[in-house]
Write an enzyme that holds these catalytic residues in place. Structure first.
Site, PDB file in Angstrom:
ATOM      1  N   GLU A  36       0.780  -1.121  -0.054  1.00  0.00           N
ATOM      2  CA  GLU A  36       0.093   0.164  -0.012  1.00  0.00           C
ATOM      3  C   GLU A  36       0.785   1.217  -0.265  1.00  0.00           C
ATOM      4  O   GLU A  36       1.785   1.474   0.902  1.00  0.00           O
ATOM      5  CB  GLU A  36      -0.954  -0.044   1.359  1.00  0.00           C
ATOM      6  CG  GLU A  36      -1.845  -1.364   1.251  1.00  0.00           C
ATOM      7  CD  GLU A  36      -2.633  -1.246   2.577  1.00  0.00           C
ATOM      8  OE1 GLU A  36      -3.712  -0.305   2.658  1.00  0.00           O
ATOM      9  OE2 GLU A  36      -2.292  -2.138   3.461  1.00  0.00           O
ATOM     10  N   ARG A 262       5.008 -13.081  10.177  1.00  0.00           N
ATOM     11  CA  ARG A 262       5.450 -11.666   9.697  1.00  0.00           C
ATOM     12  C   ARG A 262       7.006 -11.474  10.444  1.00  0.00           C
ATOM     13  O   ARG A 262       7.067 -12.251  11.506  1.00  0.00           O
ATOM     14  CB  ARG A 262       4.630 -10.411  10.068  1.00  0.00           C
ATOM     15  CG  ARG A 262       4.422 -10.342  11.745  1.00  0.00           C
ATOM     16  CD  ARG A 262       3.649  -9.298  11.944  1.00  0.00           C
ATOM     17  NE  ARG A 262       4.526  -7.905  12.076  1.00  0.00           N
ATOM     18  CZ  ARG A 262       4.088  -6.624  12.153  1.00  0.00           C
ATOM     19  NH1 ARG A 262       2.733  -6.608  12.419  1.00  0.00           N
ATOM     20  NH2 ARG A 262       5.125  -5.889  12.180  1.00  0.00           N
ATOM     21  N   LYS A 272       3.892   1.107  10.191  1.00  0.00           N
ATOM     22  CA  LYS A 272       4.021   2.228   9.478  1.00  0.00           C
ATOM     23  C   LYS A 272       3.197   3.561  10.225  1.00  0.00           C
ATOM     24  O   LYS A 272       3.574   4.465  10.229  1.00  0.00           O
ATOM     25  CB  LYS A 272       3.477   2.083   7.951  1.00  0.00           C
ATOM     26  CG  LYS A 272       4.528   1.368   7.213  1.00  0.00           C
ATOM     27  CD  LYS A 272       3.866   1.355   5.636  1.00  0.00           C
ATOM     28  CE  LYS A 272       3.020   0.580   5.487  1.00  0.00           C
ATOM     29  NZ  LYS A 272       2.581   0.636   3.985  1.00  0.00           N
TER      30      LYS A 272
END
Length: 558
Positions: A36, A262, A272
């Site tokens: 994204e 992850r 983020k």
């Protein structure tokens, strides 16, 4: 078969792909990396990048770069450019042109209408708060919206009104009609379209309705012919919605989604959103601050693409969440720089050494190796005179028996040069030592001292061979191992995450750097590995960032 191929083929995803190839000899592997564009890439993204691109390379397949750009409120073209730069820097090239979810908006709109016509989607006019309340909890089932039973025709008309901008933001949305009592909250009539009156970086003002990530993601995968959609474990439940949308629309291809753990890295924040908070609060200086694990920050700190690829290969791909030692990442760059970095001397906190038995015009040139084990890297010359600088940390006025560096009445060897003995110190009015007067034993060049056959060795620079430099010593940004878990993570900021020293490097080295500023790596002897900061360095003052210390703290047997 090289080690990288073995690593990626032998993990559980590689084993799945091997099985898929055995079952379908016509299979052509097609992966994708779908960021994204709402921030910069970090080391966690690198794990996914390496996985997707390496698998495509190993199986002679393709890997797309696709920006999942479905929320113009948070996206920016600068992030798109930075992400492309980071992927190229890591050494990977995506298949053909860059893709955007936004290029499929017309198709996604048609698929949404298709769900409405099948009675599987409806326009809801509950507020966000009401939708959240109606959705229920893990222990409590949700309840149907009062708008859930609208007719197909009514929903089509309302959805068209949404598209035309006849509703305000938050006044209406499109939801999939699945099961409000599902044990998986993601399946309780998720929102698949919402209204946003903001200019989009690709489609400009063409649209005012935007698909939600979960709706756009699976359909974009299908449109691009992705065969294996690889994501992290937090999207595990999303797979139910991923497959439901593919099953209930007329798409031809049904990618398979597989989840892996992850990356969680000690002393680091990878969110983020949280990194943005650190920037806004001026805790860090930007997305390329060397104290954070963004790829641009690591690059500025001196990490190389190969060291990051090596790290991603070492940590492997599993379904087990774990906290990776930061020392493993440091091991990867230290191992590389130990082979490639030029050795030279630098003094970070200068203190003057006056060698009283040498003439003020005394001048010697020593030729020293750029690397002790690599003669092919050449040599350089250093100047020796009667006044030199050493690091303040290499002298103590008050010391114990275990202290092995320079002390009053004690001897030390200057690297590549002579043994010296400290005899007197001078101080300023604030009781700070400003000069140490020493005797230089001129019979000890390449020879042992009579009084001390094995003195310690320290680095130095002649006062006539100095070039001013700023040294930035980076430490962990947080003083706890797992700040990601903490709600008030900012309270755990390490006040010593950046220490700045003003000192010197060798003049010839400094002038060579100015002539050819680029990616320059050094091992400043006895101090650590440093790289030139290309952003803040100036002709009259070079800035060096410490990449990593000399001591390897990673234990692979742990």
């Amino acid at each position: 078969m090289n080690n990288t191929t073995k690593k990626y083929q032998n993990n559980f995803i590689g084993q799945i792909i091997n099985k898929d190839f055995k079952e379908d000899d016509k299979l052509s592997l097609h992966t994708r990396f779908p960021p994204e564009p709402n921030g910069y890439l970090h080391i966690g993204h690198a794990k996914s990048i390496c996985l997707n691109f390496e698998l495509a390379k190993i199986y002679n397949g393709k890997c797309n770069l696709r920006f999942d750009d479905t929320n113009p409120l948070k996206e920016n073209i600068k992030y798109i450019n930075a992400i492309q730069e980071d992927i190229n820097w890591l050494g990977y090239k995506w298949h053909n042109n860059i893709h955007y979810s936004s290029e499929y908006f017309s198709k996604l709109y048609k698929y949404a209408k298709e769900l409405i016509k099948k009675g599987l989607a409806y326009v809801d006019q509950l507020t966000k708060e009401q939708i959240r309340e109606y959705r229920g909890t893990l222990k409590k089932p949700g309840k149907n919206s009062p708008y859930r039973d609208r007719t197909i025709q009514e929903n089509i008309e309302l959805f068209q009104k949404m598209k035309k901008g006849e509703f305000s933001e938050g006044e209406a949305c499109l939801r999939a009609k699945i099961d409000m009592e599902s044990p998986f909250i993601i399946m309780r009539d998720p929102v698949i379209y919402r209204i946003i009156f903001t200019k989009h970086h690709q489609t400009k003002k063409e649209w005012c309705i935007y698909p939600m990530y979960d709706f756009a993601h699976c359909l974009s995968d299908s449109i691009e012919g992705i065969t294996h959609s690889l994501c992290t474990l937090e999207f595990q439940d999303n797979k139910f919605l991923y497959n439901w949308i593919l099953k209930n629309t007329s798409v031809e291809k049904h990618p398979k989604q597989y989840e892996f753990s992850r990356l969680n890295l000690e002393f680091c924040i990878l969110s983020k959103r949280k990194l943005s908070i650190l920037i806004k609060k001026n805790v860090i200086k930007g997305w390329d601050d060397p104290r954070i694990p963004t790829l641009s920050g690591l690059k500025r700190k001196g990490y190389t693409p190969s060291s990051i690829r090596s790290f991603c290969e070492k940590i492997g791909i599993t379904k087990q969440n774990s906290l990776i030692e930061f020392s493993m990442l440091e091991h990867c760059i230290r191992k590389e720089l130990n082979k490639t970095a030029i050795r030279t001397m630098a003094v970070l906190e200068p203190i003057k050494i006056f060698l009283y038995n040498l003439d003020e015009n005394h001048r010697e040139i020593f030729t020293v190796p750029n690397h002790p084990k690599k003669p092919e890297l050449g040599t350089h010359e250093i100047l020796f005179t009667n006044i030199v600088y050493i690091d303040r940390s290499d002298f103590k006025e008050k010391y114990n028996k275990k202290y092995k560096k320079l002390k009053l009445g004690g001897e030390i060897r200057l690297r590549y040069a002579y043994v010296i003995k400290a005899e007197k110190i001078e101080k300023d009015k604030y009781d700070n030592i400003i000069q140490i007067t020493c005797y230089c034993d001129i019979n000890t060049l390449g020879k042992k001292s009579k009084n001390n056959k094995n003195p310690s060795v320290i680095h130095w620079i002649s006062i006539k061979n100095v070039f001013p430099a700023e040294f930035r010593i980076y430490n962990h940004l947080f003083n706890i191992k797992n700040p990601e878990r903490e709600k008030n993570f900012i309270s755990y900021i390490n006040p010593n995450s950046l220490i700045i020293k003003m000192g010197f490097i060798e003049k010839k080295v400094g002038k060579k750097i100015i002539k050819k500023i680029g990616e320059t790596f050094f091992q400043f002897e006895r101090i650590g590995y440093f790289c030139l900061d290309n952003i803040d360095s100036e002709k009259n003052k070079l800035v060096f960032n410490r990449t990593v210390g000399l001591r390897d703290l990673w234990n692979p047997e742990k």
